[in-house]
Design a protein around this motif. Structure first.
Motif, PDB file in Angstrom:
ATOM      1  N   MET A 140      13.301 -10.088 -13.573  1.00  0.00           N
ATOM      2  CA  MET A 140      12.682  -9.045 -12.787  1.00  0.00           C
ATOM      3  C   MET A 140      13.791  -8.147 -12.223  1.00  0.00           C
ATOM      4  N   SER A 141      13.574  -6.840 -12.273  1.00  0.00           N
ATOM      5  CA  SER A 141      14.590  -5.897 -11.804  1.00  0.00           C
ATOM      6  C   SER A 141      14.609  -5.831 -10.273  1.00  0.00           C
ATOM      7  N   ASN A 142      15.693  -5.293  -9.726  1.00  0.00           N
ATOM      8  CA  ASN A 142      15.793  -5.111  -8.273  1.00  0.00           C
ATOM      9  C   ASN A 142      14.707  -4.180  -7.758  1.00  0.00           C
ATOM     10  N   GLU A 143      14.379  -3.141  -8.526  1.00  0.00           N
ATOM     11  CA  GLU A 143      13.326  -2.208  -8.112  1.00  0.00           C
ATOM     12  C   GLU A 143      11.967  -2.905  -8.068  1.00  0.00           C
ATOM     13  N   GLU A 144      11.676  -3.720  -9.060  1.00  0.00           N
ATOM     14  CA  GLU A 144      10.403  -4.462  -9.064  1.00  0.00           C
ATOM     15  C   GLU A 144      10.341  -5.398  -7.857  1.00  0.00           C
ATOM     16  N   GLU A 145      11.440  -6.079  -7.558  1.00  0.00           N
ATOM     17  CA  GLU A 145      11.469  -6.958  -6.388  1.00  0.00           C
ATOM     18  C   GLU A 145      11.258  -6.171  -5.104  1.00  0.00           C
ATOM     19  N   SER A 146      11.829  -4.991  -5.023  1.00  0.00           N
ATOM     20  CA  SER A 146      11.670  -4.146  -3.840  1.00  0.00           C
ATOM     21  C   SER A 146      10.222  -3.687  -3.672  1.00  0.00           C
ATOM     22  N   VAL A 147       9.585  -3.328  -4.767  1.00  0.00           N
ATOM     23  CA  VAL A 147       8.172  -2.919  -4.722  1.00  0.00           C
ATOM     24  C   VAL A 147       7.301  -4.103  -4.300  1.00  0.00           C
ATOM     25  N   LEU A 148       7.564  -5.280  -4.865  1.00  0.00           N
ATOM     26  CA  LEU A 148       6.778  -6.463  -4.483  1.00  0.00           C
ATOM     27  C   LEU A 148       6.974  -6.807  -3.009  1.00  0.00           C
ATOM     28  N   GLU A 149       8.165  -6.575  -2.472  1.00  0.00           N
ATOM     29  CA  GLU A 149       8.399  -6.792  -1.043  1.00  0.00           C
ATOM     30  C   GLU A 149       7.579  -5.798  -0.214  1.00  0.00           C
ATOM     31  N   SER A 150       7.516  -4.549  -0.645  1.00  0.00           N
ATOM     32  CA  SER A 150       6.687  -3.553   0.050  1.00  0.00           C
ATOM     33  C   SER A 150       5.213  -3.944  -0.031  1.00  0.00           C
ATOM     34  N   ASN A 151       4.806  -4.458  -1.172  1.00  0.00           N
ATOM     35  CA  ASN A 151       3.423  -4.915  -1.325  1.00  0.00           C
ATOM     36  C   ASN A 151       3.138  -6.085  -0.374  1.00  0.00           C
ATOM     37  N   ARG A 166       4.775  -2.719 -11.960  1.00  0.00           N
ATOM     38  CA  ARG A 166       5.362  -1.793 -12.926  1.00  0.00           C
ATOM     39  C   ARG A 166       6.046  -0.675 -12.148  1.00  0.00           C
ATOM     40  N   VAL A 167       7.280  -0.359 -12.527  1.00  0.00           N
ATOM     41  CA  VAL A 167       8.041   0.721 -11.892  1.00  0.00           C
ATOM     42  C   VAL A 167       8.368   1.759 -12.952  1.00  0.00           C
ATOM     43  N   GLU A 168       8.060   3.007 -12.666  1.00  0.00           N
ATOM     44  CA  GLU A 168       8.393   4.143 -13.540  1.00  0.00           C
ATOM     45  C   GLU A 168       9.012   5.219 -12.667  1.00  0.00           C
ATOM     46  N   ASP A 169      10.332   5.316 -12.713  1.00  0.00           N
ATOM     47  CA  ASP A 169      11.078   6.295 -11.924  1.00  0.00           C
ATOM     48  C   ASP A 169      10.792   6.102 -10.428  1.00  0.00           C
ATOM     49  N   SER A 170      10.156   7.080  -9.787  1.00  0.00           N
ATOM     50  CA  SER A 170       9.928   7.004  -8.334  1.00  0.00           C
ATOM     51  C   SER A 170       8.493   6.622  -7.985  1.00  0.00           C
ATOM     52  N   VAL A 171       7.753   6.081  -8.958  1.00  0.00           N
ATOM     53  CA  VAL A 171       6.380   5.624  -8.737  1.00  0.00           C
ATOM     54  C   VAL A 171       6.266   4.188  -9.248  1.00  0.00           C
ATOM     55  N   GLY A 205      13.050   8.494   0.443  1.00  0.00           N
ATOM     56  CA  GLY A 205      14.153   8.149   1.328  1.00  0.00           C
ATOM     57  C   GLY A 205      14.721   6.762   1.074  1.00  0.00           C
ATOM     58  N   GLY A 206      14.653   6.308  -0.164  1.00  0.00           N
ATOM     59  CA  GLY A 206      15.198   5.004  -0.529  1.00  0.00           C
ATOM     60  C   GLY A 206      14.277   3.826  -0.270  1.00  0.00           C
ATOM     61  N   ALA A 207      13.055   4.085   0.188  1.00  0.00           N
ATOM     62  CA  ALA A 207      12.089   3.002   0.466  1.00  0.00           C
ATOM     63  C   ALA A 207      10.785   3.278  -0.284  1.00  0.00           C
TER      64      ALA A 207
END
Length: 140
Positions: free
Chosen positions: A1-12, A77-82, A114-116
């Motif tokens: 799992m990518s860092n971005e996917e982990e970050s999105v799951l943390e926001s979720n 799923r992460v695609e660029d900034s969405v 803004g990075g979040a």
């Protein structure tokens, strides 16, 4: 799992923590405060704009004494900034002398700002009663 996917799951995860806390200030930190954000609570009409969405959470929180959400069958799923997360929610709630359980299929869409990662769209739809029966059979 990518860092971005982990970050999105943390926001979720933070979104569901905000729901369970019944704390509007926590919900404020999750959503992007824009007029174009959208929310569909199970059984509700489309709500447009952060102020209207915030008001809906306030009504839910004021009428609820207890709320727990267990998330399963989660995909990201992460695609660029969405990014989006699809999951099944088991919601247990108590309000006005009632205790209820419901199963909901949810899609949460996030935007990078803004990075979040901020929630910009939440759509929850009740799953049929047959899903709840199947879930109960699997537990036994």
């Amino acid at each position: 799992m990518s860092n971005e996917e982990e970050s999105v799951l943390e926001s979720n995860k933070n979104f569901y923590r905000a729901i369970q806390s019944l704390d509007l200030s926590e919900m404020d930190s999750i959503w992007l405060p824009e007029e174009w954000v959208r929310c569909i609570h199970p059984g509700w009409d489309l709500i447009e704009g952060w102020e209207a969405i915030r008001d809906s959470w306030q009504r839910i929180f004021e009428s609820t004494r207890y709320l727990r959400v267990s998330v399963s069958l989660q995909s990201v799923r992460v695609e660029d900034s969405v990014a989006w997360v699809c999951c099944t929610e088991k919601i247990s709630s108590a309000s006005e002398g009632r205790f209820e359980n419901a199963y909901v299929q949810a899609t949460n869409i996030f935007a990078l700002s803004g990075g979040a990662w901020y929630l910009v769209h939440h759509h929850g739809s009740h799953l049929p009663a047959s899903y709840e029966e199947e879930e109960a059979e699997m537990v036994q």
